[in-house]
Design a protein around this motif. Structure first.
Motif, PDB file in Angstrom:
ATOM      1  N   THR A 143       0.827  -1.206   0.000  1.00 15.73           N
ATOM      2  CA  THR A 143       0.000   0.000   0.000  1.00 15.73           C
ATOM      3  C   THR A 143       0.863   1.258   0.000  1.00 15.73           C
ATOM      4  O   THR A 143       0.590   2.215  -0.740  1.00 15.73           O
ATOM      5  CB  THR A 143      -0.925   0.012   1.228  1.00 15.73           C
ATOM      6  OG1 THR A 143      -1.708  -1.184   1.243  1.00 15.73           O
ATOM      7  CG2 THR A 143      -1.846   1.215   1.197  1.00 15.73           C
ATOM      8  N   VAL A 144       1.890   1.249   0.835  1.00 17.14           N
ATOM      9  CA  VAL A 144       2.813   2.391   0.878  1.00 17.14           C
ATOM     10  C   VAL A 144       3.491   2.575  -0.468  1.00 17.14           C
ATOM     11  O   VAL A 144       3.641   3.712  -0.958  1.00 17.14           O
ATOM     12  CB  VAL A 144       3.861   2.190   1.996  1.00 17.14           C
ATOM     13  CG1 VAL A 144       4.944   3.268   1.917  1.00 17.14           C
ATOM     14  CG2 VAL A 144       3.199   2.212   3.362  1.00 17.14           C
ATOM     15  N   VAL A 145       3.891   1.479  -1.086  1.00 17.27           N
ATOM     16  CA  VAL A 145       4.535   1.558  -2.402  1.00 17.27           C
ATOM     17  C   VAL A 145       3.572   2.138  -3.435  1.00 17.27           C
ATOM     18  O   VAL A 145       3.978   2.930  -4.299  1.00 17.27           O
ATOM     19  CB  VAL A 145       5.029   0.161  -2.839  1.00 17.27           C
ATOM     20  CG1 VAL A 145       5.446   0.176  -4.307  1.00 17.27           C
ATOM     21  CG2 VAL A 145       6.201  -0.271  -1.977  1.00 17.27           C
ATOM     22  N   ALA A 146       2.312   1.764  -3.374  1.00 23.41           N
ATOM     23  CA  ALA A 146       1.323   2.288  -4.329  1.00 23.41           C
ATOM     24  C   ALA A 146       1.273   3.809  -4.264  1.00 23.41           C
ATOM     25  O   ALA A 146       1.340   4.489  -5.300  1.00 23.41           O
ATOM     26  CB  ALA A 146      -0.049   1.690  -4.040  1.00 23.41           C
ATOM     27  N   VAL A 147       1.162   4.351  -3.058  1.00 26.80           N
ATOM     28  CA  VAL A 147       1.086   5.802  -2.897  1.00 26.80           C
ATOM     29  C   VAL A 147       2.420   6.451  -3.270  1.00 26.80           C
ATOM     30  O   VAL A 147       2.454   7.492  -3.940  1.00 26.80           O
ATOM     31  CB  VAL A 147       0.698   6.160  -1.449  1.00 26.80           C
ATOM     32  CG1 VAL A 147       0.693   7.678  -1.252  1.00 26.80           C
ATOM     33  CG2 VAL A 147      -0.673   5.575  -1.109  1.00 26.80           C
ATOM     34  N   ALA A 148       3.527   5.826  -2.847  1.00 24.51           N
ATOM     35  CA  ALA A 148       4.845   6.393  -3.142  1.00 24.51           C
ATOM     36  C   ALA A 148       5.138   6.384  -4.635  1.00 24.51           C
ATOM     37  O   ALA A 148       5.656   7.375  -5.183  1.00 24.51           O
ATOM     38  CB  ALA A 148       5.920   5.609  -2.392  1.00 24.51           C
ATOM     39  N   LEU A 149       4.814   5.281  -5.314  1.00 25.90           N
ATOM     40  CA  LEU A 149       5.061   5.202  -6.752  1.00 25.90           C
ATOM     41  C   LEU A 149       4.198   6.213  -7.499  1.00 25.90           C
ATOM     42  O   LEU A 149       4.666   6.869  -8.440  1.00 25.90           O
ATOM     43  CB  LEU A 149       4.778   3.786  -7.262  1.00 25.90           C
ATOM     44  CG  LEU A 149       4.962   3.558  -8.765  1.00 25.90           C
ATOM     45  CD1 LEU A 149       6.368   3.940  -9.207  1.00 25.90           C
ATOM     46  CD2 LEU A 149       4.662   2.100  -9.127  1.00 25.90           C
ATOM     47  N   GLY A 150       2.939   6.353  -7.077  1.00 21.86           N
ATOM     48  CA  GLY A 150       2.080   7.350  -7.709  1.00 21.86           C
ATOM     49  C   GLY A 150       2.628   8.751  -7.525  1.00 21.86           C
ATOM     50  O   GLY A 150       2.668   9.546  -8.472  1.00 21.86           O
ATOM     51  N   SER A 151       3.079   9.067  -6.316  1.00 24.00           N
ATOM     52  CA  SER A 151       3.634  10.392  -6.045  1.00 24.00           C
ATOM     53  C   SER A 151       4.913  10.616  -6.845  1.00 24.00           C
ATOM     54  O   SER A 151       5.119  11.694  -7.423  1.00 24.00           O
ATOM     55  CB  SER A 151       3.927  10.542  -4.550  1.00 24.00           C
ATOM     56  OG  SER A 151       2.744  10.370  -3.787  1.00 24.00           O
ATOM     57  N   PHE A 152       5.769   9.604  -6.880  1.00 24.19           N
ATOM     58  CA  PHE A 152       7.027   9.703  -7.630  1.00 24.19           C
ATOM     59  C   PHE A 152       6.754   9.942  -9.116  1.00 24.19           C
ATOM     60  O   PHE A 152       7.341  10.840  -9.749  1.00 24.19           O
ATOM     61  CB  PHE A 152       7.840   8.424  -7.441  1.00 24.19           C
ATOM     62  CG  PHE A 152       8.986   8.269  -8.392  1.00 24.19           C
ATOM     63  CD1 PHE A 152      10.117   9.067  -8.292  1.00 24.19           C
ATOM     64  CD2 PHE A 152       8.946   7.307  -9.401  1.00 24.19           C
ATOM     65  CE1 PHE A 152      11.176   8.915  -9.172  1.00 24.19           C
ATOM     66  CE2 PHE A 152       9.994   7.150 -10.281  1.00 24.19           C
ATOM     67  CZ  PHE A 152      11.116   7.957 -10.170  1.00 24.19           C
ATOM     68  N   GLY A 153       5.842   9.146  -9.691  1.00 29.53           N
ATOM     69  CA  GLY A 153       5.524   9.311 -11.100  1.00 29.53           C
ATOM     70  C   GLY A 153       4.907  10.662 -11.395  1.00 29.53           C
ATOM     71  O   GLY A 153       5.234  11.303 -12.402  1.00 29.53           O
ATOM     72  N   GLY A 154       4.019  11.115 -10.501  1.00 30.64           N
ATOM     73  CA  GLY A 154       3.415  12.424 -10.701  1.00 30.64           C
ATOM     74  C   GLY A 154       4.431  13.544 -10.661  1.00 30.64           C
ATOM     75  O   GLY A 154       4.371  14.488 -11.462  1.00 30.64           O
ATOM     76  N   LEU A 155       5.407  13.455  -9.741  1.00 27.01           N
ATOM     77  CA  LEU A 155       6.443  14.488  -9.643  1.00 27.01           C
ATOM     78  C   LEU A 155       7.329  14.504 -10.882  1.00 27.01           C
ATOM     79  O   LEU A 155       7.696  15.577 -11.388  1.00 27.01           O
ATOM     80  CB  LEU A 155       7.295  14.247  -8.395  1.00 27.01           C
ATOM     81  CG  LEU A 155       6.607  14.536  -7.055  1.00 27.01           C
ATOM     82  CD1 LEU A 155       7.492  14.102  -5.899  1.00 27.01           C
ATOM     83  CD2 LEU A 155       6.262  16.025  -6.929  1.00 27.01           C
ATOM     84  N   VAL A 156       7.689  13.316 -11.389  1.00 28.06           N
ATOM     85  CA  VAL A 156       8.508  13.247 -12.597  1.00 28.06           C
ATOM     86  C   VAL A 156       7.776  13.890 -13.771  1.00 28.06           C
ATOM     87  O   VAL A 156       8.347  14.688 -14.528  1.00 28.06           O
ATOM     88  CB  VAL A 156       8.875  11.787 -12.922  1.00 28.06           C
ATOM     89  CG1 VAL A 156       9.528  11.682 -14.301  1.00 28.06           C
ATOM     90  CG2 VAL A 156       9.812  11.218 -11.865  1.00 28.06           C
ATOM     91  N   VAL A 157       6.496  13.560 -13.926  1.00 25.89           N
ATOM     92  CA  VAL A 157       5.707  14.130 -15.021  1.00 25.89           C
ATOM     93  C   VAL A 157       5.574  15.639 -14.838  1.00 25.89           C
ATOM     94  O   VAL A 157       5.654  16.407 -15.804  1.00 25.89           O
ATOM     95  CB  VAL A 157       4.323  13.465 -15.088  1.00 25.89           C
ATOM     96  CG1 VAL A 157       3.420  14.197 -16.074  1.00 25.89           C
ATOM     97  CG2 VAL A 157       4.455  12.008 -15.481  1.00 25.89           C
TER      98      VAL A 157
END
Length: 350
Positions: free
Chosen positions: A158-172
């Motif tokens: 669950t933590v990875v889901a939120v972290a990966l989403g945040s990471f991808g959003g920041l990169v974009v």
């Protein structure tokens, strides 16, 4: 050949080309199933049954999300939704990642909502955060993961889901700030991007849209269009998934991603993309491998990479956005999954 014959031949050619360009996914899916029924009848029947059963399984989520998206368009509530994403991009990315990681929609069910958000003009950064987080975890997946792999693994996922989403959003977001990814949608999908029509020319919201014939007609058009669009791509994805399951047995995957150390985490990340089963079928496989000595980090990397890039999810992304956005989506999934596997492995040995 007479002039009339030449004209008829030209028209027939044009019609065939038009049909192929518009319906090539339907035709390709039908051709695969027909070919299997002729040359491998048992596999053909199994593939057809798998595709229809899988589609029926996600249909309730699809109908709900399609209904929400069509209602937003018909009532003009899409303008309110779009304007809600015009605040701080960083806040929107965080909210989108959290909602994606906790939402009950499957990776297929969120596609109509994501398409609607992009067409509305919602920034790709927030949409990408939601898109990356959503396939990894949902409430039912959390419960099942807890039962199969333990509470610690479920929380980590669950933590990875939120972290990966945040990471991808920041990169974009950083790429968009640099002037890239300004027009992410494929031609014909919509007129979104950084400034969609819902933001440029907001219309008054009519919540009871069914009293207006024009809005009622728009709801029907949007619902039918989304349903047909998703049906063709998801059925195609489920046909391919059936063949992958038939010709790429689980024991082959187990032999590749088993073992300990950093190398299996990298291998599990790379193998998880094309060889993923599905979110639920993969859990017992990973559980068995971990019991046999597989590194927990490799198991998490396999689940995350495969979840984000599973055939239905990846093909839906491919259908909606341009190639560079799709490539970025896969790259973010790989980098994020490998990083998550490494960090979970370090946490596990502490």
């Amino acid at each position: 050949m007479t002039e009339l014959a030449l004209t008829l031949r030209a028209r027939a050619t044009d019609m065939a080309q038009s049909l192929w360009s518009k319906e090539r996914v339907w035709l390709l899916t039908a051709s695969i199933v027909a070919g299997l029924l002729i040359f491998a009848p048992a596999q053909g029947v199994e593939t057809a049954q798998f595709a229809l059963t899988s589609f029926a399984g996600v249909l309730p989520f699809l109908l709900l999300s399609i209904g929400i998206a069509a209602y937003a368009a018909a009532s003009s509530a899409d303008g309110l939704i779009a304007r809600a994403f015009t605040g701080s991009p960083l806040v929107m990315i965080g909210i989108a990642a959290i909602v994606g990681g906790l939402s009950p929609f499957c990776s297929c069910g969120v596609i109509p909502l994501i398409a609607a958000l992009l067409v509305m003009g919602v920034p790709l950064s927030a949409v990408m955060a939601f898109w990356l987080a959503s396939p990894i975890m949902d409430p039912s997946m959390f419960v099942l993961t807890t039962g199969v792999l333990g509470l610690e693994f479920a929380i980590a996922k669950t933590v990875v889901a939120v972290a990966l989403g945040s990471f991808g959003g920041l990169v974009v977001h950083m790429l968009m700030q640099a002037g890239h990814l300004t027009d992410p949608l494929r031609d014909g999908v919509g007129n979104g991007g950084c400034g969609g029509a819902a933001v440029r020319t907001p219309a008054p919201v009519v919540w009871a849209f069914w009293n207006d014939p024009a809005r009622r007609s728009k709801f029907q058009r949007e619902a039918v269009k989304s349903t047909l669009f998703l049906a063709k791509w998801l059925l195609f994805a489920f046909v391919l998934e059936s063949l992958m399951l038939a010709w790429l047995p689980a024991d082959v995957i187990a032999g590749v991603v088993g073992g300990t150390g950093i190398a299996p985490i990298l291998i599990a990340t790379l193998v998880g993309v094309p060889a993923y089963l599905n979110g639920y079928a993969a859990l017992p496989l990973v559980g068995g491998l971990i019991e046999q000595g597989m590194a927990p980090g490799a198991g998490l990397a396999f689940l995350v990479a495969g979840g984000v890039s599973s055939l239905p999810a990846a093909i839906a992304v491919w259908a909606l956005v341009k190639r560079q956005v799709f490539a970025l989506y896969i790259a973010l999934a790989l980098v994020g999954s490998f990083s998550a596997g490494l960090m979970f492995q370090m946490w596990s040995v502490l």
